[in-house]
Design a protein around this motif. Structure first.
Motif, mmCIF file in Angstrom:
data_model
loop_
_atom_site.group_PDB
_atom_site.id
_atom_site.type_symbol
_atom_site.label_atom_id
_atom_site.label_comp_id
_atom_site.label_asym_id
_atom_site.label_seq_id
_atom_site.Cartn_x
_atom_site.Cartn_y
_atom_site.Cartn_z
ATOM 1 N N ARG A 8 0.889 -1.161 0.032
ATOM 2 C CA ARG A 8 -0.141 -0.022 0.132
ATOM 3 C C ARG A 8 1.075 1.269 0.193
ATOM 4 O O ARG A 8 1.932 1.460 0.537
ATOM 5 C CB ARG A 8 -0.941 -0.028 1.327
ATOM 6 N N GLU A 9 0.419 2.165 -0.832
ATOM 7 C CA GLU A 9 1.173 3.338 -0.863
ATOM 8 C C GLU A 9 1.047 4.215 0.494
ATOM 9 O O GLU A 9 0.029 4.171 1.220
ATOM 10 C CB GLU A 9 0.774 4.319 -1.957
ATOM 11 N N ARG A 25 0.609 7.378 9.935
ATOM 12 C CA ARG A 25 0.877 6.083 10.510
ATOM 13 C C ARG A 25 -0.332 5.253 11.294
ATOM 14 O O ARG A 25 -0.592 4.070 10.840
ATOM 15 C CB ARG A 25 2.094 6.165 11.602
ATOM 16 N N ARG A 26 -0.674 5.705 12.406
ATOM 17 C CA ARG A 26 -1.874 5.153 13.148
ATOM 18 C C ARG A 26 -2.901 6.115 13.454
ATOM 19 O O ARG A 26 -2.359 7.495 13.730
ATOM 20 C CB ARG A 26 -1.378 4.418 14.420
ATOM 21 N N ILE A 27 -4.096 6.079 13.588
ATOM 22 C CA ILE A 27 -5.162 6.739 14.065
ATOM 23 C C ILE A 27 -5.585 6.132 15.401
ATOM 24 O O ILE A 27 -6.223 5.106 15.441
ATOM 25 C CB ILE A 27 -6.189 6.912 12.859
ATOM 26 N N ALA A 56 -5.175 3.664 8.834
ATOM 27 C CA ALA A 56 -4.670 4.818 8.265
ATOM 28 C C ALA A 56 -5.520 5.152 6.967
ATOM 29 O O ALA A 56 -5.955 6.184 6.532
ATOM 30 C CB ALA A 56 -3.368 4.693 7.704
ATOM 31 N N ASP A 57 -6.281 3.879 6.296
ATOM 32 C CA ASP A 57 -7.066 4.204 5.117
ATOM 33 C C ASP A 57 -8.614 4.591 5.527
ATOM 34 O O ASP A 57 -9.242 5.011 4.546
ATOM 35 C CB ASP A 57 -7.134 2.739 4.427
ATOM 36 N N ALA A 58 -8.781 4.907 6.828
ATOM 37 C CA ALA A 58 -9.902 5.616 7.156
ATOM 38 C C ALA A 58 -9.692 7.001 6.819
ATOM 39 O O ALA A 58 -10.974 7.934 6.867
ATOM 40 C CB ALA A 58 -10.138 5.429 8.460
#
Length: 217
Positions: A8-9, A25-27, A56-58
């Motif tokens: 994943r980019e 990085r993290r949410i 992260a993709d959220a």
């Protein structure tokens, strides 16, 4: 090294007044951090901070049109102050926590409330209610030096131009340094982490076509 498929980019967010971007990085998210919202959700105000994580993709950029998510009939907004972490820290005291802060942003903790409610009732994790694509829209990250005294700021949300949430950052049960310190007891915080710090009262449903505008003064 080769991969069986492309990795994943890096997911990244824009920074106010900067050509460089902030790699996410993290949410991390804090639940029930404003007294009035805790009451409307039926929580005990004496509870320590409750944390959950979004992938992260959220992330969704400010101005994006996001899809109404699947598997829900009760999709809610929660506007929040977001803290962007720019240094590593672990097991910190609140007095040292501010040294990790890169900047701040306005965020929306989008929630599939019916799925979250069912999970709560069954004593299960909140993942399906909180962690899904585009569940964390984020405004421009403002570097801390340009943000002013964040503890004195107001936070609000407009839905189709009508105010739905309005409170003060000072009304948080746990302050930003306290949140960072609590979280650092369980995780090594690193550059690229985002912390959604909780929402004030006034959360509510989102309908298809609604326009959400979060604001922090």
């Amino acid at each position: 090294m080769s991969f069986v498929f492309p990795p994943r980019e890096t997911i990244h967010a824009p920074i106010l007044g900067c050509d460089e971007t902030f790699p996410i990085r993290r949410i991390y998210c804090v639940g029930r951090n404003y007294a009035a919202h805790a009451k409307e959700m039926g929580a005990d105000l004496r509870e320590p901070p409750c944390f959950f994580i979004k992938d992260a993709d959220a992330y969704a950029p400010s101005g994006a049109t996001i899809a109404y998510p699947p598997a829900t009939a009760d999709y809610h907004y929660e506007t929040e102050l977001v803290v962007a972490i720019g240094a590593e820290g672990f097991n910190l005291a609140p007095a040292a926590a501010s040294g990790l802060i890169f900047g701040y942003a306005v965020g929306l903790d989008m929630t599939r409330r019916d799925l979250q409610g069912a999970a709560k009732k069954a004593g299960l994790p909140w993942e399906t209610g909180k962690n899904f694509p585009e569940a964390a829209p984020l405004g421009l990250i403002t570097p801390a030096a340009k943000a002013g005294e964040i503890g004195a700021a107001q936070i609000a949300l407009l839905v189709n131009g009508v105010e739905r949430q309005n409170s003060a950052i000072a009304d948080m049960i746990w302050s930003v340094p306290e949140i960072i310190a609590h979280l650092s007891k369980a995780y090594v915080l690193k550059p690229g982490d985002l912390i959604f710090t909780g929402t004030p009262e006034g959360v509510g449903p989102v309908n298809v076509g609604d326009r959400l505008c979060g604001q922090i003064s």
